[in-house]
Design an enzyme around this catalytic site. Structure first.
Site, PDB file in Angstrom:
ATOM      1  N   ASP A   1      -6.363   2.256  -2.855  1.00 37.85           N
ATOM      2  CA  ASP A   1      -7.589   2.082  -2.068  1.00 37.85           C
ATOM      3  C   ASP A   1      -7.882   3.282  -1.168  1.00 37.85           C
ATOM      4  OD1 ASP A   1      -5.654   1.555  -0.178  1.00 37.85           O
ATOM      5  OD2 ASP A   1      -6.532  -0.319   0.540  1.00 37.85           O
TER       6      ASP A   1
ATOM      7  N   ASN B   1      -7.702   9.469   6.562  1.00 32.94           N
ATOM      8  CA  ASN B   1      -6.648   9.257   5.573  1.00 32.94           C
ATOM      9  C   ASN B   1      -7.164   8.866   4.190  1.00 32.94           C
ATOM     10  OD1 ASN B   1      -7.260   6.513   5.714  1.00 32.94           O
ATOM     11  ND2 ASN B   1      -5.595   6.036   7.121  1.00 32.94           N
TER      12      ASN B   1
ATOM     13  N   SER C   1       0.802  -1.219   0.000  1.00 35.40           N
ATOM     14  CA  SER C   1       0.000   0.000   0.000  1.00 35.40           C
ATOM     15  C   SER C   1       0.841   1.278   0.000  1.00 35.40           C
ATOM     16  CB  SER C   1      -0.934  -0.069   1.209  1.00 35.40           C
ATOM     17  OG  SER C   1      -1.767   1.034   1.275  1.00 35.40           O
TER      18      SER C   1
ATOM     19  N   PRO D   1      -1.358   2.471  20.013  1.00 42.07           N
ATOM     20  CA  PRO D   1      -0.196   1.864  19.381  1.00 42.07           C
ATOM     21  C   PRO D   1      -0.492   1.667  17.903  1.00 42.07           C
ATOM     22  CG  PRO D   1      -1.428   0.202  20.630  1.00 42.07           C
ATOM     23  CD  PRO D   1      -2.139   1.510  20.821  1.00 42.07           C
ATOM     24  N   SER D   2       0.468   1.963  17.019  1.00 44.41           N
ATOM     25  CA  SER D   2       0.260   1.754  15.591  1.00 44.41           C
ATOM     26  C   SER D   2       0.107   0.257  15.311  1.00 44.41           C
ATOM     27  CB  SER D   2       1.458   2.306  14.820  1.00 44.41           C
ATOM     28  OG  SER D   2       1.510   1.718  13.537  1.00 44.41           O
ATOM     29  N   GLY D   3      -0.711  -0.058  14.316  1.00 45.18           N
ATOM     30  CA  GLY D   3      -0.842  -1.451  13.890  1.00 45.18           C
ATOM     31  C   GLY D   3       0.064  -1.759  12.720  1.00 45.18           C
ATOM     32  N   THR D   4       0.774  -0.769  12.206  1.00 44.45           N
ATOM     33  CA  THR D   4       1.612  -1.014  11.028  1.00 44.45           C
ATOM     34  C   THR D   4       3.066  -0.582  11.213  1.00 44.45           C
ATOM     35  OG1 THR D   4       1.158   1.158  10.075  1.00 44.45           O
ATOM     36  CG2 THR D   4      -0.369  -0.591   9.493  1.00 44.45           C
TER      37      THR D   4
ATOM     38  N   ARG E   1       1.011   6.385  18.341  1.00 48.27           N
ATOM     39  CA  ARG E   1       0.531   7.597  17.690  1.00 48.27           C
ATOM     40  C   ARG E   1      -0.231   8.466  18.691  1.00 48.27           C
ATOM     41  NH1 ARG E   1       2.085   6.505  12.634  1.00 48.27           N
ATOM     42  NH2 ARG E   1       1.569   4.470  11.757  1.00 48.27           N
TER      43      ARG E   1
HETATM   44  C1  16G Z   1      -3.646   0.435   7.394  1.00 47.98           C
HETATM   45  C2  16G Z   1      -5.142   0.378   7.248  1.00 47.98           C
HETATM   46  C3  16G Z   1      -5.732   1.753   7.400  1.00 47.98           C
HETATM   47  C4  16G Z   1      -5.308   2.383   8.698  1.00 47.98           C
HETATM   48  C5  16G Z   1      -3.824   2.340   8.868  1.00 47.98           C
HETATM   49  C6  16G Z   1      -3.475   2.728  10.285  1.00 47.98           C
HETATM   50  C7  16G Z   1      -6.537  -0.948   5.765  1.00 47.98           C
HETATM   51  C8  16G Z   1      -6.778  -1.407   4.356  1.00 47.98           C
HETATM   52  N1  16G Z   1      -5.494  -0.134   5.933  1.00 47.98           N
HETATM   53  O1  16G Z   1      -3.067   1.134   6.370  1.00 47.98           O
HETATM   54  O2  16G Z   1      -7.123   1.631   7.345  1.00 47.98           O
HETATM   55  O3  16G Z   1      -5.738   3.704   8.778  1.00 47.98           O
HETATM   56  O4  16G Z   1      -3.342   1.025   8.649  1.00 47.98           O
HETATM   57  O5  16G Z   1      -2.147   2.531  10.509  1.00 47.98           O
HETATM   58  O6  16G Z   1      -7.233  -1.329   6.689  1.00 47.98           O
HETATM   59  P1  16G Z   1      -1.570   2.556  11.968  1.00 47.98           P
HETATM   60  O7  16G Z   1      -2.212   1.444  12.754  1.00 47.98           O
HETATM   61  O8  16G Z   1      -0.114   2.390  11.781  1.00 47.98           O
HETATM   62  O9  16G Z   1      -1.909   3.892  12.543  1.00 47.98           O
HETATM   63 MG    MG Z   2      -3.705   1.326   0.460  1.00 49.06          MG
END
Ligand code: 16G
Ligand code: MG
Length: 571
Positions: free
Chosen positions: A311, A406, A82, A536-539, A544
């Site tokens: 997306d 976002n 993404s 906590p960030s999920g990615t 945050r």
């Molecule tokens: C991912 C999610 C998005 C969310 C972002 C938050 C999907 C397809 N994408 O990109 O919706 O806003 O993570 O990131 O669900 P974070 O947990 O690092 O803040």
């Molecule tokens: Mg995307």
């Protein structure tokens, strides 16, 4: 592996094949950023591409297991990271409905992804579990046509990772279909179509969307075109897959008077995916893309930025001072929900008890929440971050509009709402109530322009453009309300998982004392509109912090104090 574990033919063939798809040894490829544990996270496995070969193989097998679980349907997988850097990649799994993986199965996918290379037994157990979870009606049908569609974005690592995915599908004895390069929402749509017996070709996708746009913008002979809205939109494609696909969509909509001016298509020597360009960059930085010549556009030009797998979308208008007026996901939700609501009201005598609901996250600007509450007569629902949460909640409304700030979002029509709209159209036609007929046809055509499976930047652009063009005296984009000043900050701590939240991530349960500290800081701001939360960030490996208030300086002070509190509690 024990004879019992391998009793099904697929289990034997999988156990043989998985040996050839070992995880990279960290010391071998020297990649220090590879995770020690794969987490499904907010939207699938995502990490540095070099660490993902075996994960893709296994995820392909998992998608095959899901196709088998549903009694022989089509599922899908997209290889994409993404909006993340070009050197990353990731896995997004698609269910037969065209939706995302049920959250209850994320743990099973993690068990598969994290099993040791030699531990085929655990891997087979995870696959068997993935196969066991399905709607009973599905499981009863024959297992003959299980299939997995595999697509990828334009990342260099995509080809090899898609091959590993296809090998994982094959290992399960399931048909693997390489759908080549596609946006995430396209692949979701193809899977949806395959299972409802509709044409799942790329051509059919463009045809559906462009026909929907044409129908939605068609005017009666006695109507004037609202020329306030130029029919050209400038699109920043983030140097990603949208650059390729939007040119096909552009060809399909050109005959209906909409022109795309595509920038950052990923085909220049200077192209660099999501790097200084794309929706994440524009939305978080409230700035124009650094490439694509946006600084030379006349002030007020209507522009869109999408992300690396198309997306998300955010609109913006360039200003005379070289800045931007950002039209983020909150603003798009307002535009779309209010438009839908107005049509529902116009059709009121024939369309009873249909409500338009909006779903937001804690990041939604307070001004948008207040505006929506006033306009729709009910507060928007608030859910945790991540499309999966918003989408599910939106399904509970007759017409559910959801958007993250976002730019992830769409509008969903429940099957009963679609049916009610159809029936009402007939009634209104019989009564020759043409204003109501018009409103009802607009709602029908809006459904055609919307990707029914998932939020989709390409479909979103057409919907917004159609609404602007269709609404006589349409408000200037982004002029519904004025955003409260806000700021999002990252804090790196030793262990972000220490933070546990509740109430849709708006409050902290643990570590003890942190929420009290945040409450005290917000109170001390002496600003009734000040609001703050941490999650906590999920990615990414960070916490945050979000703060909004009626003045910029208050946002800054409050942010600084909360960052200190987070560090003190999680250090
Ligand atoms: C991912 C999610 C998005 C969310 C972002 C938050 C999907 C397809 N994408 O990109 O919706 O806003 O993570 O990131 O669900 P974070 O947990 O690092 O803040
Ligand atoms: Mg995307």
């Amino acid at each position: 592996m024990s004879a019992d574990a391998a009793r099904e033919p697929w289990a034997r063939s999988y156990a043989e094949a998985t040996v050839k798809h070992a995880k990279p040894r960290r010391e071998d490829d020297g990649d220090r950023s590879a995770p020690t544990r794969f987490a499904y996270g907010t939207a699938g496995f995502r990490t540095t591409a070099t660490a993902l070969r075996s994960t893709c193989f296994r995820a392909g097998a998992f998608a095959a297991a899901r196709a088998m679980a549903h009694g022989g349907k089509t599922t899908g997988m997209v290889v994409t990271a993404s909006h993340n850097p070009a050197s990353d990649n990731g896995v997004k799994l698609v269910e037969p409905s065209g939706g995302t993986l049920p959250m209850a199965l994320e743990g099973v996918a993690e068990m598969l992804a994290n099993a040791e290379d030699g531990d085929a037994e655990t891997q087979v157990r995870a696959l068997r579990e993935a196969m066991a979870t399905a709607a009973p009606a599905d499981a009863a049908s024959a297992n003959a046509s299980a299939r997995v569609f595999v697509a990828r974005d334009t990342r260099e690592s995509g080809r090899a990772l898609a091959d590993a995915t296809l090998a994982g599908v094959h290992a399960m004895g399931v048909e693997a279909v390489d759908r080549g390069i596609a946006t995430t929402p396209q692949l979701h749509y193809y899977v949806y179509c395959a299972n409802v017996g509709a044409d799942d070709s790329e051509r059919a996708y463009y045809d559906r969307l462009s026909a929907g746009y044409a129908a939605l913008t068609e005017r009666d002979e006695d109507e004037d075109e609202d020329d306030d809205h130029g029919a050209t939109v400038v699109i920043d494609c983030a140097d990603g897959v949208g650059g390729v696909k939007l040119s096909s969509l552009g060809e399909a909509v050109a005959p209906y008077g909409l022109a795309f001016d595509l920038r950052n298509r990923g085909d220049e020597p200077t192209s660099s995916l999501n790097d200084g360009v794309g929706s994440d960059f524009v939305q978080k930085g409230k700035t124009i893309p650094t490439r694509g010549g946006f600084e030379n556009l006349p002030a007020g030009t209507r522009c869109v930025s999408i992300d690396g797998d198309a997306d998300r979308l955010v609109y913006f208008q360039t200003t005379a001072a070289g800045g931007v007026d950002l039209v983020d996901g909150d603003q798009l939700a307002v535009l779309i929900a209010c438009w839908m609501n107005a049509r529902v009201k116009e059709a009121a005598p024939y369309l009873n008890d249909i409500t338009v609901g909006v779903v937001q996250t804690a990041y939604a600007n307070g001004a948008s929440t207040e505006f929506l509450t006033r306009e729709l007569g009910a507060a928007p629902a608030c859910v945790p971050t991540g499309v999966k949460h918003l989408h599910h909640r939106a399904e509970e409304f007759d017409i559910g509009v959801y958007f993250e700030s976002n730019g992830h979002g769409t509008a969903l029509f429940s099957p009963s709402a679609s049916k009610a709209i159809e029936d009402a159209t007939v009634e209104a036609l019989v009564a020759r109530d043409m204003p109501a007929v018009k409103a009802l046809l607009a709602l029908t055509n809006a459904q055609r322009v919307i990707n029914p499976s998932v939020g989709d930047a390409m479909s979103g652009i057409l919907l917004v453009e159609a609404i602007l063009r269709r609404t006589v005296k349409a408000p200037r984009l982004g002029s519904f309300y004025k955003d409260l000043p806000s700021r999002q900050t990252k804090v790196v701590v030793a262990d972000r998982t220490k933070i546990q939240t509740f109430d849709a991530e708006r409050r902290v349960a643990e570590p003890e004392g942190l929420q009290d500290a945040i409450d005290a800081i917000v109170r001390a701001s002496n600003d009734a509109r000040c609001r703050a939360f941490v999650r906590p960030s999920g990615t990414e490996d960070c916490v945050r912090v979000y703060v909004e208030a009626s003045e910029e300086t208050r946002v800054e002070e409050t942010t600084r104090a909360i960052v200190r509190a987070v560090e003190a509690h999680c250090g």
